[in-house]
Design a protein around this motif. Sequence first.
Motif, PDB file in Angstrom:
ATOM      1  N   ALA A 135      55.225 -13.581  -2.144  1.00 22.99           N
ATOM      2  CA  ALA A 135      54.384 -14.771  -2.012  1.00 22.99           C
ATOM      3  C   ALA A 135      52.999 -14.470  -2.554  1.00 22.99           C
ATOM      4  N   SER A 136      52.269 -15.527  -2.847  1.00 24.51           N
ATOM      5  CA  SER A 136      50.993 -15.325  -3.511  1.00 24.51           C
ATOM      6  C   SER A 136      49.790 -15.483  -2.592  1.00 24.51           C
ATOM      7  N   TRP A 137      49.968 -15.679  -1.301  1.00 26.23           N
ATOM      8  CA  TRP A 137      48.812 -15.854  -0.447  1.00 26.23           C
ATOM      9  C   TRP A 137      48.196 -14.509  -0.085  1.00 26.23           C
ATOM     10  N   VAL A 138      46.906 -14.531   0.208  1.00 25.41           N
ATOM     11  CA  VAL A 138      46.175 -13.325   0.588  1.00 25.41           C
ATOM     12  C   VAL A 138      45.682 -13.525   2.012  1.00 25.41           C
ATOM     13  N   GLY A 139      45.759 -12.489   2.829  1.00 22.34           N
ATOM     14  CA  GLY A 139      45.334 -12.604   4.214  1.00 22.34           C
ATOM     15  C   GLY A 139      46.501 -12.966   5.117  1.00 22.34           C
ATOM     16  N   ALA A 140      46.170 -13.363   6.329  1.00 22.06           N
ATOM     17  CA  ALA A 140      47.202 -13.634   7.320  1.00 22.06           C
ATOM     18  C   ALA A 140      47.426 -15.124   7.493  1.00 22.06           C
ATOM     19  N   THR A 168      60.706 -18.024  -0.675  1.00 24.24           N
ATOM     20  CA  THR A 168      61.728 -17.077  -1.112  1.00 24.24           C
ATOM     21  C   THR A 168      61.777 -15.914  -0.130  1.00 24.24           C
ATOM     22  N   GLU A 169      62.878 -15.210  -0.118  1.00 26.38           N
ATOM     23  CA  GLU A 169      63.060 -14.083   0.784  1.00 26.38           C
ATOM     24  C   GLU A 169      62.411 -12.835   0.188  1.00 26.38           C
ATOM     25  N   PHE A 170      61.569 -12.159   0.984  1.00 21.75           N
ATOM     26  CA  PHE A 170      60.935 -10.917   0.556  1.00 21.75           C
ATOM     27  C   PHE A 170      60.464 -10.152   1.781  1.00 21.75           C
ATOM     28  N   THR A 171      60.016  -8.924   1.575  1.00 25.91           N
ATOM     29  CA  THR A 171      59.535  -8.092   2.666  1.00 25.91           C
ATOM     30  C   THR A 171      58.048  -8.330   2.877  1.00 25.91           C
ATOM     31  N   GLY A 172      57.663  -8.510   4.124  1.00 24.10           N
ATOM     32  CA  GLY A 172      56.268  -8.735   4.474  1.00 24.10           C
ATOM     33  C   GLY A 172      55.914  -7.966   5.740  1.00 24.10           C
ATOM     34  N   ARG A 173      54.662  -8.077   6.127  1.00 21.57           N
ATOM     35  CA  ARG A 173      54.184  -7.372   7.313  1.00 21.57           C
ATOM     36  C   ARG A 173      53.869  -8.392   8.394  1.00 21.57           C
ATOM     37  N   VAL A 174      54.267  -8.084   9.619  1.00 21.49           N
ATOM     38  CA  VAL A 174      54.027  -8.950  10.764  1.00 21.49           C
ATOM     39  C   VAL A 174      53.204  -8.163  11.779  1.00 21.49           C
ATOM     40  N   VAL A 175      52.144  -8.791  12.295  1.00 20.38           N
ATOM     41  CA  VAL A 175      51.263  -8.153  13.278  1.00 20.38           C
ATOM     42  C   VAL A 175      51.195  -9.046  14.507  1.00 20.38           C
ATOM     43  N   VAL A 176      51.253  -8.417  15.684  1.00 16.64           N
ATOM     44  CA  VAL A 176      51.056  -9.128  16.942  1.00 16.64           C
ATOM     45  C   VAL A 176      49.587  -8.975  17.307  1.00 16.64           C
ATOM     46  N   PRO A 177      48.769 -10.035  17.224  1.00 21.55           N
ATOM     47  CA  PRO A 177      47.331  -9.890  17.473  1.00 21.55           C
ATOM     48  C   PRO A 177      47.014  -9.449  18.900  1.00 21.55           C
ATOM     49  N   ARG A 178      47.846  -9.820  19.854  1.00 21.61           N
ATOM     50  CA  ARG A 178      47.597  -9.484  21.260  1.00 21.61           C
ATOM     51  C   ARG A 178      47.668  -7.979  21.515  1.00 21.61           C
ATOM     52  N   THR A 179      48.611  -7.285  20.840  1.00 22.93           N
ATOM     53  CA  THR A 179      48.801  -5.860  21.094  1.00 22.93           C
ATOM     54  C   THR A 179      48.444  -4.973  19.912  1.00 22.93           C
ATOM     55  N   GLY A 180      48.391  -5.539  18.710  1.00 24.70           N
ATOM     56  CA  GLY A 180      48.122  -4.747  17.516  1.00 24.70           C
ATOM     57  C   GLY A 180      49.366  -4.121  16.913  1.00 24.70           C
ATOM     58  N   ALA A 181      50.535  -4.362  17.510  1.00 28.99           N
ATOM     59  CA  ALA A 181      51.780  -3.808  16.974  1.00 28.99           C
ATOM     60  C   ALA A 181      52.100  -4.485  15.644  1.00 28.99           C
ATOM     61  N   VAL A 232      55.725 -15.985  20.984  1.00 29.00           N
ATOM     62  CA  VAL A 232      54.738 -14.980  20.619  1.00 29.00           C
ATOM     63  C   VAL A 232      53.971 -15.432  19.380  1.00 29.00           C
ATOM     64  N   GLU A 233      52.645 -15.248  19.402  1.00 36.68           N
ATOM     65  CA  GLU A 233      51.837 -15.547  18.227  1.00 36.68           C
ATOM     66  C   GLU A 233      51.899 -14.351  17.284  1.00 36.68           C
ATOM     67  N   LEU A 234      52.164 -14.622  16.004  1.00 34.76           N
ATOM     68  CA  LEU A 234      52.283 -13.572  14.993  1.00 34.76           C
ATOM     69  C   LEU A 234      51.382 -13.887  13.810  1.00 34.76           C
ATOM     70  N   GLN A 235      50.862 -12.839  13.198  1.00 37.05           N
ATOM     71  CA  GLN A 235      50.159 -12.969  11.934  1.00 37.05           C
ATOM     72  C   GLN A 235      51.091 -12.408  10.858  1.00 37.05           C
ATOM     73  N   VAL A 236      51.316 -13.186   9.813  1.00 34.13           N
ATOM     74  CA  VAL A 236      52.260 -12.813   8.764  1.00 34.13           C
ATOM     75  C   VAL A 236      51.464 -12.529   7.487  1.00 34.13           C
ATOM     76  N   TYR A 237      51.702 -11.353   6.901  1.00 34.93           N
ATOM     77  CA  TYR A 237      51.052 -10.945   5.654  1.00 34.93           C
ATOM     78  C   TYR A 237      52.118 -10.847   4.562  1.00 34.93           C
ATOM     79  N   SER A 238      51.769 -11.307   3.380  1.00 40.76           N
ATOM     80  CA  SER A 238      52.735 -11.292   2.279  1.00 40.76           C
ATOM     81  C   SER A 238      52.772  -9.953   1.544  1.00 40.76           C
ATOM     82  N   ASN A 239      51.735  -9.140   1.702  1.00 39.57           N
ATOM     83  CA  ASN A 239      51.712  -7.863   0.971  1.00 39.57           C
ATOM     84  C   ASN A 239      51.240  -6.743   1.837  1.00 39.57           C
TER      85      ASN A 239
END
Length: 138
Positions: A54-59, A83-96, A131-138
């Motif tokens: 994906a082309s977005w920057v940030g969460a 489209t399907e791709f690998t991204g990063r997911v962060v839980v803001p409450r715990t930092g996981a 659960v609230e999640l932050q999703v990063y594309s890269n």
Amino acid sequence: MRYMLLALCVLIAGCDTVRSTTDRVFGKDDVVAEQEQVVTEEVFEPEPVAATAASWVGAKTTIAALGDPTTPGRWLETPLVDTEFTGRVVVPRTGAQAYITLVPAPGPESGGSRLSLDAMRELLLPFDELVELQVYSN
């Protein structure tokens, strides 16, 4: 008393933890590793992931619940991606955080998401909560 001690020793000797430790100590770890590799090669078939990200920057923020627990793997079905791709997911409450496969889901971007059972375990999340999640594309 002697028989109880003997029975306890026999039960402990049959335990997988003790057996795996003694295998590593006495050099049988290579045989066990080869057996595990054969089993994982037969069971695990990686799914193809699209090369374009994906082309977005940030969460981007989404609310996720437990998805289909019978579907294996670490994935997040979300309307945030096309489209399907690998991204990063962060839980803001715990930092996981974890790297998981982002799978497109129908609906508006403000719609909810579904997280796999393996991903919830990786992020140490309760299965019965939203659960609230932050999703990063890269």
